[in-house]
Design a protein around this motif. Structure first.
Motif, mmCIF file in Angstrom:
data_model
loop_
_atom_site.group_PDB
_atom_site.id
_atom_site.type_symbol
_atom_site.label_atom_id
_atom_site.label_comp_id
_atom_site.label_asym_id
_atom_site.label_seq_id
_atom_site.Cartn_x
_atom_site.Cartn_y
_atom_site.Cartn_z
ATOM 1 N N THR A 153 7.029 2.808 -6.340
ATOM 2 C CA THR A 153 7.312 1.582 -5.442
ATOM 3 C C THR A 153 8.804 1.592 -5.289
ATOM 4 N N GLY A 154 9.095 1.518 -3.910
ATOM 5 C CA GLY A 154 10.389 1.511 -3.074
ATOM 6 C C GLY A 154 10.884 2.761 -2.953
ATOM 7 N N GLU A 163 7.159 20.677 10.171
ATOM 8 C CA GLU A 163 6.434 19.716 9.547
ATOM 9 C C GLU A 163 6.777 19.560 7.825
ATOM 10 N N PHE A 164 6.799 18.243 7.653
ATOM 11 C CA PHE A 164 7.256 17.692 6.311
ATOM 12 C C PHE A 164 6.105 16.740 5.845
ATOM 13 N N GLY A 165 5.768 16.575 4.750
ATOM 14 C CA GLY A 165 4.992 15.462 4.063
ATOM 15 C C GLY A 165 5.699 14.807 2.870
ATOM 16 N N GLU A 166 5.432 13.554 2.938
ATOM 17 C CA GLU A 166 5.966 12.831 1.795
ATOM 18 C C GLU A 166 4.911 11.637 1.405
ATOM 19 N N VAL A 167 5.247 11.208 0.182
ATOM 20 C CA VAL A 167 4.450 10.129 -0.402
ATOM 21 C C VAL A 167 5.638 9.089 -0.329
ATOM 22 N N ALA A 168 4.785 7.696 0.509
ATOM 23 C CA ALA A 168 5.866 6.419 0.553
ATOM 24 C C ALA A 168 5.177 5.315 -0.390
ATOM 25 N N GLY A 169 5.923 5.052 -1.449
ATOM 26 C CA GLY A 169 5.465 4.261 -2.265
ATOM 27 C C GLY A 169 5.453 2.815 -1.619
ATOM 28 N N GLY A 223 6.614 -0.463 0.029
ATOM 29 C CA GLY A 223 7.863 -0.939 0.302
ATOM 30 C C GLY A 223 8.373 -2.207 0.224
ATOM 31 N N ARG A 224 9.491 -2.581 -0.791
ATOM 32 C CA ARG A 224 9.652 -4.061 -0.822
ATOM 33 C C ARG A 224 10.267 -4.766 0.197
ATOM 34 N N ASP A 225 11.354 -3.748 1.018
ATOM 35 C CA ASP A 225 12.194 -4.257 1.824
ATOM 36 C C ASP A 225 11.745 -3.868 3.401
ATOM 37 N N LEU A 226 12.253 -4.506 4.421
ATOM 38 C CA LEU A 226 11.906 -3.964 5.671
ATOM 39 C C LEU A 226 12.090 -2.505 5.927
ATOM 40 N N PHE A 227 11.033 -2.053 6.478
ATOM 41 C CA PHE A 227 11.463 -0.465 6.729
ATOM 42 C C PHE A 227 11.660 -0.295 8.302
ATOM 43 N N ARG A 228 12.814 0.536 8.477
ATOM 44 C CA ARG A 228 13.365 0.829 9.731
ATOM 45 C C ARG A 228 13.165 2.176 10.151
ATOM 46 N N ALA A 277 0.793 -1.114 0.011
ATOM 47 C CA ALA A 277 0.045 0.101 -0.094
ATOM 48 C C ALA A 277 0.902 1.146 -0.136
ATOM 49 N N VAL A 278 0.306 2.327 -0.645
ATOM 50 C CA VAL A 278 1.076 3.533 -0.658
ATOM 51 C C VAL A 278 0.606 4.523 0.647
ATOM 52 N N ASN A 279 1.422 5.088 1.361
ATOM 53 C CA ASN A 279 1.256 5.956 2.304
ATOM 54 C C ASN A 279 1.614 7.393 1.962
#
Length: 266
Positions: free
Chosen positions: A117-118, A73-79, A81-86, A60-62
């Motif tokens: 994606t990613g 404050e900052f905003g971003e689009v997170a496609g 994620g294929r890998d573990l997110f830390r 899912a996109v966030n």
């Protein structure tokens, strides 16, 4: 349509520790946005020592807004994620996020979602509904959710039967534990495999095989936290050819072996 947000911790590694360290909650968006938006997720923290959280991402996109301390404050689009997110949190701060339904972000992005994606990219200029919108600055959860409702409604998402189909099929994979093979799933839904693959790449951002494997791996992570398991039986239940294949995939996506993760939870 769901009347309350999901209550599971699927995808969150060591969820009990996370709930001890931060305030985490989910809220539903305004009803008009629910065909595309899964939920809003809010986190606040005040930490004396750094805390690392690890996430096995959903397909899912966030859209994420973050504010550390008194900083901007900052905003971003997170496609997807294929890998573990830390992420390591320190001091004080808050995050206000939007998790879209797999396939749902296309209604707002209006381009192939696979291009995200990613990747994590700054929220595009002009996407904010005026400079007065500061999601994380809002005091209450209701105010933060209202700000997110305002933002997303301002993007003017439009109904699209292709998006509806992608969302429906991705949800079917999530909820149906017997969805283990792309060809079987496509036949069950009376779709050519190639069309299913093109639909997912365009609207979800990853292929159906990846979505199946990710949801089944999230199940494995969830079960590993619950107590002793017969890994060979679990591998067969999740559609793996053997236990070794499950162990390799689990280790790759979670960063530790299944046995090590299970021990850490106990």
């Amino acid at each position: 349509m769901r009347h309350r947000p999901r209550g599971d911790s699927r995808g969150i590694l060591d969820p009990e520790r996370m709930l001890r360290e931060v305030r985490f909650r989910r809220h539903l968006p305004v009803e008009s946005l629910r065909p595309w938006v899964e939920h809003y997720w809010l986190i606040d923290w005040a930490l004396s020592t750094p805390f690392e959280q690890r996430i096995v991402p959903h397909p899912a996109v966030n859209v994420v807004f973050r504010r550390d301390g008194d900083g901007p404050e900052f905003g971003e689009v997170a496609g997807v994620g294929r890998d573990l997110f830390r992420i390591t949190l320190t001091g004080t701060g808050r995050v206000c996020g939007v998790q879209f339904r797999p396939g749902g972000f296309h209604a707002f992005w209006r381009r192939p979602v696979t291009e995200l994606t990613g990747r994590r990219v700054p929220l595009p200029a002009g996407r904010l509904a005026g400079p007065e919108l500061a999601v994380c600055a809002a005091t209450t959860d209701d105010e933060r959710c209202h700000a997110l409702d305002t933002l997303l409604t301002g993007w003017e998402p439009e109904p699209d039967p292709m998006i509806e189909e992608a969302v429906r099929l991705a949800e079917a994979i999530r909820t149906d534990r017997t969805a283990l093979r792309v060809d079987d799933f496509a036949a069950r839904h009376d779709l050519p495999v190639r069309r299913l693959q093109r639909l997912f790449m365009e609207y979800v951002g990853v292929g159906p095989k990846w979505v199946i494997r990710r949801y089944r791996l999230q199940e494995a992570v969830e079960q590993a936290a619950g107590g002793p398991l017969n890994w060979a039986d679990l591998a067969a239940d999740l559609g793996y050819s053997d236990q070794a294949h499950l162990v390799r995939d689990f280790t790759a996506v979670a960063g530790v072996s299944p046995a090590a993760y299970a021990r850490s939870m106990r």
